[in-house]
Design an enzyme around this catalytic site. Structure first.
Site, PDB file in Angstrom:
ATOM      1  N   GLU A 172       0.814  -1.204   0.000  1.00  0.00           N
ATOM      2  CA  GLU A 172       0.000   0.000   0.000  1.00  0.00           C
ATOM      3  C   GLU A 172       0.854   1.263   0.000  1.00  0.00           C
ATOM      4  O   GLU A 172       0.515   2.253  -0.657  1.00  0.00           O
ATOM      5  CB  GLU A 172      -0.925   0.008   1.227  1.00  0.00           C
ATOM      6  CG  GLU A 172      -1.914  -1.146   1.273  1.00  0.00           C
ATOM      7  CD  GLU A 172      -1.390  -2.346   2.030  1.00  0.00           C
ATOM      8  OE1 GLU A 172      -2.182  -3.009   2.709  1.00  0.00           O
ATOM      9  OE2 GLU A 172      -0.159  -2.629   1.953  1.00  0.00           O
ATOM     10  N   THR A 224      12.280 -44.311  -7.920  1.00  0.00           N
ATOM     11  CA  THR A 224      13.019 -43.071  -7.685  1.00  0.00           C
ATOM     12  C   THR A 224      14.526 -43.227  -7.783  1.00  0.00           C
ATOM     13  O   THR A 224      15.246 -42.244  -7.843  1.00  0.00           O
ATOM     14  CB  THR A 224      12.689 -42.516  -6.285  1.00  0.00           C
ATOM     15  OG1 THR A 224      13.099 -43.485  -5.298  1.00  0.00           O
ATOM     16  CG2 THR A 224      11.199 -42.253  -6.152  1.00  0.00           C
ATOM     17  N   ALA A 225      15.015 -44.450  -7.771  1.00  0.00           N
ATOM     18  CA  ALA A 225      16.455 -44.704  -7.846  1.00  0.00           C
ATOM     19  C   ALA A 225      16.669 -46.174  -8.139  1.00  0.00           C
ATOM     20  O   ALA A 225      15.780 -47.008  -7.922  1.00  0.00           O
ATOM     21  CB  ALA A 225      17.143 -44.329  -6.534  1.00  0.00           C
ATOM     22  N   ALA A 282      18.422 -49.877  -7.490  1.00  0.00           N
ATOM     23  CA  ALA A 282      18.526 -50.628  -6.242  1.00  0.00           C
ATOM     24  C   ALA A 282      19.769 -50.236  -5.451  1.00  0.00           C
ATOM     25  O   ALA A 282      19.778 -50.287  -4.219  1.00  0.00           O
ATOM     26  CB  ALA A 282      18.532 -52.128  -6.539  1.00  0.00           C
ATOM     27  N   ARG A 330      12.068 -24.257  -4.706  1.00  0.00           N
ATOM     28  CA  ARG A 330      12.895 -24.053  -3.523  1.00  0.00           C
ATOM     29  C   ARG A 330      12.919 -22.577  -3.139  1.00  0.00           C
ATOM     30  O   ARG A 330      12.837 -22.220  -1.963  1.00  0.00           O
ATOM     31  CB  ARG A 330      14.329 -24.529  -3.788  1.00  0.00           C
ATOM     32  CG  ARG A 330      14.541 -26.024  -3.739  1.00  0.00           C
ATOM     33  CD  ARG A 330      16.023 -26.347  -3.883  1.00  0.00           C
ATOM     34  NE  ARG A 330      16.290 -27.763  -3.737  1.00  0.00           N
ATOM     35  CZ  ARG A 330      17.507 -28.290  -3.706  1.00  0.00           C
ATOM     36  NH1 ARG A 330      18.572 -27.498  -3.830  1.00  0.00           N
ATOM     37  NH2 ARG A 330      17.686 -29.597  -3.567  1.00  0.00           N
ATOM     38  N   ASP A 390      23.022 -38.967  -0.649  1.00  0.00           N
ATOM     39  CA  ASP A 390      23.185 -38.021  -1.760  1.00  0.00           C
ATOM     40  C   ASP A 390      24.025 -36.797  -1.442  1.00  0.00           C
ATOM     41  O   ASP A 390      24.418 -36.070  -2.359  1.00  0.00           O
ATOM     42  CB  ASP A 390      21.800 -37.553  -2.238  1.00  0.00           C
ATOM     43  CG  ASP A 390      20.936 -38.700  -2.732  1.00  0.00           C
ATOM     44  OD1 ASP A 390      21.505 -39.717  -3.155  1.00  0.00           O
ATOM     45  OD2 ASP A 390      19.697 -38.567  -2.689  1.00  0.00           O
ATOM     46  N   LEU A 429      20.785 -28.565  -0.503  1.00  0.00           N
ATOM     47  CA  LEU A 429      19.508 -28.004  -0.045  1.00  0.00           C
ATOM     48  C   LEU A 429      19.524 -26.484  -0.078  1.00  0.00           C
ATOM     49  O   LEU A 429      19.000 -25.813   0.815  1.00  0.00           O
ATOM     50  CB  LEU A 429      19.152 -28.503   1.365  1.00  0.00           C
ATOM     51  CG  LEU A 429      19.036 -30.022   1.541  1.00  0.00           C
ATOM     52  CD1 LEU A 429      18.614 -30.351   2.966  1.00  0.00           C
ATOM     53  CD2 LEU A 429      18.066 -30.649   0.544  1.00  0.00           C
ATOM     54  N   ARG A 475      19.856 -22.397  -6.123  1.00  0.00           N
ATOM     55  CA  ARG A 475      20.906 -22.063  -7.068  1.00  0.00           C
ATOM     56  C   ARG A 475      20.270 -21.648  -8.391  1.00  0.00           C
ATOM     57  O   ARG A 475      20.336 -22.353  -9.404  1.00  0.00           O
ATOM     58  CB  ARG A 475      21.854 -23.247  -7.251  1.00  0.00           C
ATOM     59  CG  ARG A 475      22.532 -23.663  -5.947  1.00  0.00           C
ATOM     60  CD  ARG A 475      23.565 -24.743  -6.106  1.00  0.00           C
ATOM     61  NE  ARG A 475      23.043 -25.999  -6.611  1.00  0.00           N
ATOM     62  CZ  ARG A 475      22.381 -26.885  -5.873  1.00  0.00           C
ATOM     63  NH1 ARG A 475      22.143 -26.652  -4.597  1.00  0.00           N
ATOM     64  NH2 ARG A 475      21.963 -28.010  -6.415  1.00  0.00           N
ATOM     65  N   GLY A 523      13.711 -39.159   1.241  1.00  0.00           N
ATOM     66  CA  GLY A 523      13.541 -40.496   0.703  1.00  0.00           C
ATOM     67  C   GLY A 523      12.150 -41.056   0.924  1.00  0.00           C
ATOM     68  O   GLY A 523      11.273 -40.419   1.514  1.00  0.00           O
TER      69      GLY A 523
END
Length: 371
Positions: free
Chosen positions: A57, A165-166, A168, A188, A204, A208, A211, A306
């Site tokens: 405002e 997702t990945a 084994a 993010r 991994d 976090l 970028r 995960g």
């Protein structure tokens, strides 16, 4: 209530677009836009740019100058009526002599010291509810924190067409393409905090951090990079995160939740904040974690973790939305699943989600789903 005119809708739509400009920079404040208009003509506009700086405002009134007298102010959120880091916007609107204020959404945070009664006492016509749902959607994290005492929780996952997702062996770089990974940076950047578990940190070693310059330069500026430093949150019951992990490097504010029984290592955690929380059935109390983050002003919380932690959040009913990237590939039945959830014996108990949005991002599909 008198129906809002086409001009009212147009001006509020513009105010909402202005509010979106603060998507990455207003934490923990809400994103707010304001338009000052006389009939169809816009005489001033502004948006809340950064926490601690003037509100929407004020910028709009500065832009309008003397033309604000007798005009209508369109604001996406109820003007503040209390002193905080900035003076009350209600007083600024009264002093400028506006004749009418149209509000998209009320602010329950200031029920006891709200602006509406003060504006009306000054002879200003106040109407609310125009495009309310759009205004609440833009600030869903803020409203979640104020009304529920916890952040809006978004789980981000990426999977293959067969729901994996990945591999084994844990290898997951990369399921999705460059465009999808750049898109994640935007999500993010709009978050107050990014949460992961110690299992993901061990597997991994994620940073976090936001970028934008690296992944989404079209969204980046030096100011954006400076402003976009969401709190990093790690759930680490036994404090097993290794001392060399990126999340302990001090490059962004970091909070590590752990069990009270955990022994703090002699080295590695000097540049982060540690906080003990209760455990339930051998796991950290997720509801207590969210309540603490709410107290710290976290509006939107993005979870990048995960299958076990994400599954636990779903099972506890704490997930508000799922941001799911689907890549056009298969990983095979030995690969890791999307979520670890309790086994079902009745189809009536299945978890139902509704599709809020679906969009092609590069060669991948992005789904936004909510329970």
């Amino acid at each position: 209530m008198t129906p809002f005119s086409a001009a009212d809708h147009a001006h509020m739509a513009r105010a909402l677009r202005l509010a979106e400009r603060g998507l990455f920079t207003t934490q923990p404040n809400p994103r707010v836009g304001c338009v000052i208009a006389r009939g169809n003509d816009v005489v001033g506009e502004g948006w809340h740019e950064r926490a601690g700086e003037p509100h929407a405002e004020v910028f709009a009134l500065r832009d309008a100058g003397a033309r604000a007298r007798g005009a209508t102010a369109y604001v996406t959120l109820e003007p503040c009526g209390m002193h905080g880091r900035t003076p009350p916007c209600a007083d600024a609107l009264i002093a400028a002599g506006v004749a009418r204020v149209v509000i998209a959404s009320e602010d329950v945070f200031q029920r006891d010291g709200g602006a509406v009664a003060r504006l009306r006492a000054a002879g200003i016509v106040v109407e609310s509810g125009l495009m309310r749902e759009a205004a609440r959607e833009l600030n869903r994290g803020f409203f979640s924190r104020i009304e529920r005492g916890r952040p809006w929780l978004r789980v981000k996952l990426a999977m293959s067409l067969d729901g994996r997702t990945a591999l084994a062996n844990g290898e997951s770089k990369w399921i999705t393409g460059d465009a999808a990974r750049a898109d994640v940076q935007r999500w993010r950047a709009r978050s107050s905090a990014i949460l992961s578990g110690s299992g993901t940190v061990l597997a991994d070693d994620p940073r976090l951090t936001v970028r934008l310059a690296e992944h989404a330069p079209q969204l980046s500026s030096s100011a954006d990079e400076q402003d976009c430093k969401p709190l990093r949150v790690v759930l680490d019951r036994t404090l097993r995160t290794p001392s060399g992990a990126h999340v302990l490097d001090g490059s962004a504010p970091t909070l590590v939740f752990h069990a009270a029984s955990a022994q703090v290592p002699r080295a590695g955690f000097e540049r982060v904040e540690l906080m003990a929380v209760e455990t339930r059935d051998g796991h950290l109390d997720l509801a207590q974690v969210l309540a603490e983050l709410g107290k710290r002003g976290v509006n939107e919380l993005q979870v990048e973790a995960g299958a076990t932690l994400c599954g636990a959040l779903f099972a506890a009913g704490l997930v508000d939305e799922l941001l799911l990237y689907v890549a056009p590939l298969f990983l095979g039945d030995a690969a890791r699943p999307l979520l670890v959830l309790p086994a079902l014996t009745d189809m009536a108990a299945r978890w139902r989600l509704r599709v809020v949005e679906q969009r092609q991002v590069g060669n991948d599909l992005r789904l936004l789903l909510r329970p």
